[in-house]
Design an enzyme around this catalytic site. Structure first.
Site, PDB file in Angstrom:
ATOM      1  CB  THR A  86       0.445  58.582  -0.815  1.00 50.88           C
ATOM      2  OG1 THR A  86       0.565  57.491  -1.666  1.00 50.88           O
ATOM      3  CG2 THR A  86       0.666  60.085  -1.013  1.00 50.88           C
ATOM      4  CB  CYS A  87      -0.902  54.011   1.909  1.00 45.88           C
ATOM      5  SG  CYS A  87      -1.845  54.555   0.979  1.00 45.88           S
ATOM      6  CG  ASN A  88      -0.631  52.735  -3.449  1.00 46.14           C
ATOM      7  OD1 ASN A  88      -1.058  52.167  -2.084  1.00 46.14           O
ATOM      8  ND2 ASN A  88      -2.629  53.850  -3.604  1.00 46.14           N
ATOM      9  CB  SER A 129      -4.524  57.017  -8.245  1.00 42.37           C
ATOM     10  OG  SER A 129      -3.735  58.215  -8.132  1.00 42.37           O
ATOM     11  CD  GLU A 146     -11.947  63.888  -6.539  1.00 39.27           C
ATOM     12  OE1 GLU A 146     -12.237  65.127  -6.799  1.00 39.27           O
ATOM     13  OE2 GLU A 146     -13.072  63.292  -6.243  1.00 39.27           O
ATOM     14  CB  THR A 178     -15.389  48.873  13.497  1.00 46.57           C
ATOM     15  OG1 THR A 178     -15.013  48.275  13.961  1.00 46.57           O
ATOM     16  CG2 THR A 178     -16.752  49.359  13.909  1.00 46.57           C
ATOM     17  CB  VAL A 235     -14.822  47.284   4.178  1.00 52.56           C
ATOM     18  CG1 VAL A 235     -15.709  47.118   3.463  1.00 52.56           C
ATOM     19  CG2 VAL A 235     -13.657  45.941   3.337  1.00 52.56           C
ATOM     20  CB  SER A 236     -17.021  49.096   8.260  1.00 53.83           C
ATOM     21  OG  SER A 236     -17.609  47.929   8.711  1.00 53.83           O
TER      22      SER A 236
HETATM   23  N1  LIG Z   1      -9.777  45.928   2.474  1.00 54.11           N
HETATM   24  C1  LIG Z   1     -10.190  45.265   1.374  1.00 54.11           C
HETATM   25  O1  LIG Z   1      -9.430  46.348   0.716  1.00 54.11           O
HETATM   26  C2  LIG Z   1     -11.407  44.437   1.385  1.00 54.11           C
HETATM   27  C3  LIG Z   1     -12.349  44.638   0.128  1.00 54.11           C
HETATM   28  C4  LIG Z   1     -13.274  43.637  -0.303  1.00 54.11           C
HETATM   29  C5  LIG Z   1     -13.310  42.913   0.264  1.00 54.11           C
HETATM   30  N2  LIG Z   1     -12.816  43.276   1.447  1.00 54.11           N
HETATM   31  C6  LIG Z   1     -13.482  41.971   2.718  1.00 54.11           C
HETATM   32  O2  LIG Z   1     -14.290  42.866   3.640  1.00 54.11           O
HETATM   33  C7  LIG Z   1     -13.369  42.115   4.541  1.00 54.11           C
HETATM   34  C8  LIG Z   1     -13.340  43.029   5.929  1.00 54.11           C
HETATM   35  O3  LIG Z   1     -12.392  43.737   5.972  1.00 54.11           O
HETATM   36  P1  LIG Z   1     -11.845  44.221   6.091  1.00 54.11           P
HETATM   37  O4  LIG Z   1     -10.970  44.986   5.755  1.00 54.11           O
HETATM   38  O5  LIG Z   1     -12.784  45.840   6.485  1.00 54.11           O
HETATM   39  O6  LIG Z   1     -11.341  43.873   7.293  1.00 54.11           O
HETATM   40  P2  LIG Z   1     -10.736  44.744   8.793  1.00 54.11           P
HETATM   41  O7  LIG Z   1     -10.067  46.069   8.758  1.00 54.11           O
HETATM   42  O8  LIG Z   1      -9.897  43.466   8.938  1.00 54.11           O
HETATM   43  O9  LIG Z   1     -11.674  44.127   9.877  1.00 54.11           O
HETATM   44  C9  LIG Z   1     -12.673  43.180  10.161  1.00 54.11           C
HETATM   45  C10 LIG Z   1     -13.972  44.002  11.217  1.00 54.11           C
HETATM   46  O10 LIG Z   1     -14.263  42.411  10.745  1.00 54.11           O
HETATM   47  C11 LIG Z   1     -15.244  42.030  12.568  1.00 54.11           C
HETATM   48  N3  LIG Z   1     -15.163  41.073  12.986  1.00 54.11           N
HETATM   49  C12 LIG Z   1     -14.034  39.943  12.915  1.00 54.11           C
HETATM   50  N4  LIG Z   1     -14.429  38.670  13.423  1.00 54.11           N
HETATM   51  C13 LIG Z   1     -15.745  38.465  13.538  1.00 54.11           C
HETATM   52  C14 LIG Z   1     -17.125  38.361  13.962  1.00 54.11           C
HETATM   53  N5  LIG Z   1     -16.113  36.498  14.814  1.00 54.11           N
HETATM   54  N6  LIG Z   1     -18.367  38.536  14.485  1.00 54.11           N
HETATM   55  C15 LIG Z   1     -18.140  40.196  13.613  1.00 54.11           C
HETATM   56  N7  LIG Z   1     -17.314  40.565  14.159  1.00 54.11           N
HETATM   57  C16 LIG Z   1     -16.413  40.501  13.498  1.00 54.11           C
HETATM   58  C17 LIG Z   1     -14.237  43.395  13.252  1.00 54.11           C
HETATM   59  O11 LIG Z   1     -15.011  43.356  14.345  1.00 54.11           O
HETATM   60  P3  LIG Z   1     -14.499  43.902  15.943  1.00 54.11           P
HETATM   61  O12 LIG Z   1     -14.404  45.210  16.418  1.00 54.11           O
HETATM   62  O13 LIG Z   1     -15.500  42.562  16.591  1.00 54.11           O
HETATM   63  O14 LIG Z   1     -13.153  42.578  15.829  1.00 54.11           O
HETATM   64  C18 LIG Z   1     -14.017  44.333  12.058  1.00 54.11           C
HETATM   65  O15 LIG Z   1     -14.760  45.455  12.009  1.00 54.11           O
HETATM   66  C19 LIG Z   1     -13.079  40.814   5.199  1.00 54.11           C
HETATM   67  O16 LIG Z   1     -14.080  39.842   4.627  1.00 54.11           O
HETATM   68  C20 LIG Z   1     -12.375  41.283   3.386  1.00 54.11           C
HETATM   69  O17 LIG Z   1     -12.421  40.137   2.808  1.00 54.11           O
HETATM   70  C21 LIG Z   1     -11.972  43.733   2.199  1.00 54.11           C
END
Ligand SMILES: NC(=O)c1ccc[n+]([C@@H]2O[C@H](COP(=O)([O-])OP(=O)(O)OC[C@H]3O[C@@H](n4cnc5c(N)ncnc54)[C@H](OP(=O)(O)O)[C@@H]3O)[C@@H](O)[C@H]2O)c1
Length: 420
Positions: free
Chosen positions: A49-51, A107, A113, A188, A191-192
């Site tokens: 897994t990733c971990n 985990s 899960e 997208t 986190v999304s």
């Molecule tokens: N990953 C985690 O575990 C985690 C946990 C808590 C919080 N966060 C925070 O949540 C945020 C997103 O993290 P992620 O892990 O989902 O990042 P990610 O997978 O790298 O996705 C980044 C997203 O941001 C968009 N984006 C980048 N530059 C942009 C801009 N100038 N204008 C509009 N959209 C833009 C990208 O869309 P495009 O398709 O347009 O490039 C993409 O949908 C970050 O700020 C991160 O610090 C992350």
């Protein structure tokens, strides 16, 4: 000599993700053959897994160094890197570790899960490839059942916990009738994805936007939701009741002016959840009437609150595992006696049939009822003589006393070739 259950693993506990991924086994089918041929394992199951990257094995004679050597050659690594990263457990410790995995105790997010599904996939694949056999199949089937029971009885997995699910939970706690609201997800990325999964699971409709429409479309194909143009969204925030914002944009996407304009045209309030770090929602929007702004700090509080409830159950889960390890270990040891017991029953039964045939022919007996009675008699005699010693061999094996098994092996002239 009795069988050993082995677990060799590299996990997030000892190794950061960029190191951990080096241990990945890409050709799992080929790896099973290699581990069997070069490490002395006669059964294997690989879990990745990733971990974690884990190998479970069963062997009569095995050599830890050979496991390292084989794994190193499969992953293209130097053997030295295993010294700091690899953990190896045997028998009760390996069984305990498997139960910790199936119950979610090992985990990163306790009780999650996903791992139980990943373990089910691993044993199914190993079974199909004939990499696992009687010992590991039995062990995994039982461990999965026990893990599921532990989760259900203790509630260690209750309340799905991720940044995404906690954000949705916050929205649910603050907004009445979320299912009738217009929800917009900006971003997208990872986190999304978590937010979308949670919205989808709970049956909420939502729209998704990111800078390129194609990317939103591709996202929606797998994660649900409807794609919407980025430019349209930025000028039309007034159409949405809840905004989840999760981007890495280095500036505010949700600005004071845009929200102020939107609110001028709206009758109802709006909730904005900024999951980005650094923030992509200007904090000043919280001063606009009708706006409820929440960010990662509130989500972190929510995770902590939910984790507290899970962590309070860890001791109970550990106690159950302590009891189950003893039972599982006994059934594994009992399996050691099965090939001999089966063979003895088979040999004696074939002798019985031979002698029965001879006797019936000497009697020239034709009466089916009498033949049946004589046959049942022979079965009963054999059963009453053989059952007790065989059960004693099973019991001794279960209690970890292999001497009796060794003795019986010689006594019954059993050749120890492993059955498939
Ligand atoms: N990953 C985690 O575990 C985690 C946990 C808590 C919080 N966060 C925070 O949540 C945020 C997103 O993290 P992620 O892990 O989902 O990042 P990610 O997978 O790298 O996705 C980044 C997203 O941001 C968009 N984006 C980048 N530059 C942009 C801009 N100038 N204008 C509009 N959209 C833009 C990208 O869309 P495009 O398709 O347009 O490039 C993409 O949908 C970050 O700020 C991160 O610090 C992350």
């Amino acid at each position: 000599m009795s069988q050993t259950i082995i677990n060799a693993r590299v996990t997030f506990r000892n190794s950061p993700i960029h190191i951990l991924e080096k241990f990945t086994i890409r050709d799992v089918e080929g790896a099973y053959l290699q581990f069997k041929e070069h490490s002395g394992l006669d059964e294997c199951v690989i879990i990745q897994t990733c971990n974690r990257i884990e190998l479970f094995g069963k062997a009569k004679n095995y050599d830890q160094n050979k496991i390292k050597k084989t794994w190193a050659s499969l992953a293209g690594l130097d053997e030295e890197i295993f010294d700091e990263n690899l953990e190896i457990d045997e028998n009760s410790k390996a069984i305990r570790h498997l139960l910790k995995l199936t119950s979610g105790l090992d985990s990163m997010i306790v009780g999650e899960e996903q791992i139980i599904g990943q373990i089910k996939n691993s044993i199914t694949s190993a079974r199909n490839l004939k990499a696992s056999g009687q010992h590991l199949n039995t062990l995994f089937d039982k461990a999965i059942r026990i893990g599921t029971r532990i989760r259900n009885s203790t509630g260690i997995s209750q309340g799905g916990i991720s940044v995404g699910s906690m954000a949705v939970k916050l929205a649910e706690e603050n907004i009445d009738e979320l299912k009738f609201k217009k929800i917009l997800l900006i971003g997208t990325g990872e986190v999304s994805t978590l937010v979308a999964k949670s919205l989808q699971r709970r049956g909420y409709d939502f729209v998704v936007t990111s800078r390129t429409l194609e990317r939103s479309q591709a996202f929606c194909e797998t994660m649900g939701g409807k794609p919407v143009k980025f430019e349209y969204v930025l000028s039309e925030f007034r159409n949405y009741d809840i905004l989840f914002v999760a981007t890495t944009a280095p500036y505010f996407l949700v600005t004071f002016d845009r929200i102020s304009n939107a609110m001028d045209k709206r009758k109802n309030g709006m909730m904005i959840l900024d999951l980005s770090n650094p923030r992509t929602v200007d904090e000043r929007v919280s001063t606009i009437g009708g706006i409820k702004l929440m960010n990662l700090d509130q989500i972190a509080e929510m995770v902590e609150k939910n984790m507290k409830s899970r962590l309070s159950k860890v001791k109970t889960v550990e106690n159950i595992i302590d009891e189950e390890v003893l039972v599982l270990e006994a059934s594994m040891k009992r399996l050691d006696a099965e090939p001999l017991v089966k063979e003895v029953f088979k040999n004696i039964d074939s002798l019985r049939q031979k002698q029965l045939k001879k006797a019936l022919s000497m009697l020239d007996e034709k009466d089916e009822r009498k033949i049946k009675i004589i046959e049942e008699l022979t079965k009963a005699v054999v059963e009453s003589i053989v059952s007790t010693p065989m059960n004693n061999i099973r019991k001794a094996s279960e209690q970890g006393k292999p001497d009796l098994l060794e003795f019986a092996t010689k006594l019954f002239n059993y050749n120890k070739t492993e059955p498939e």
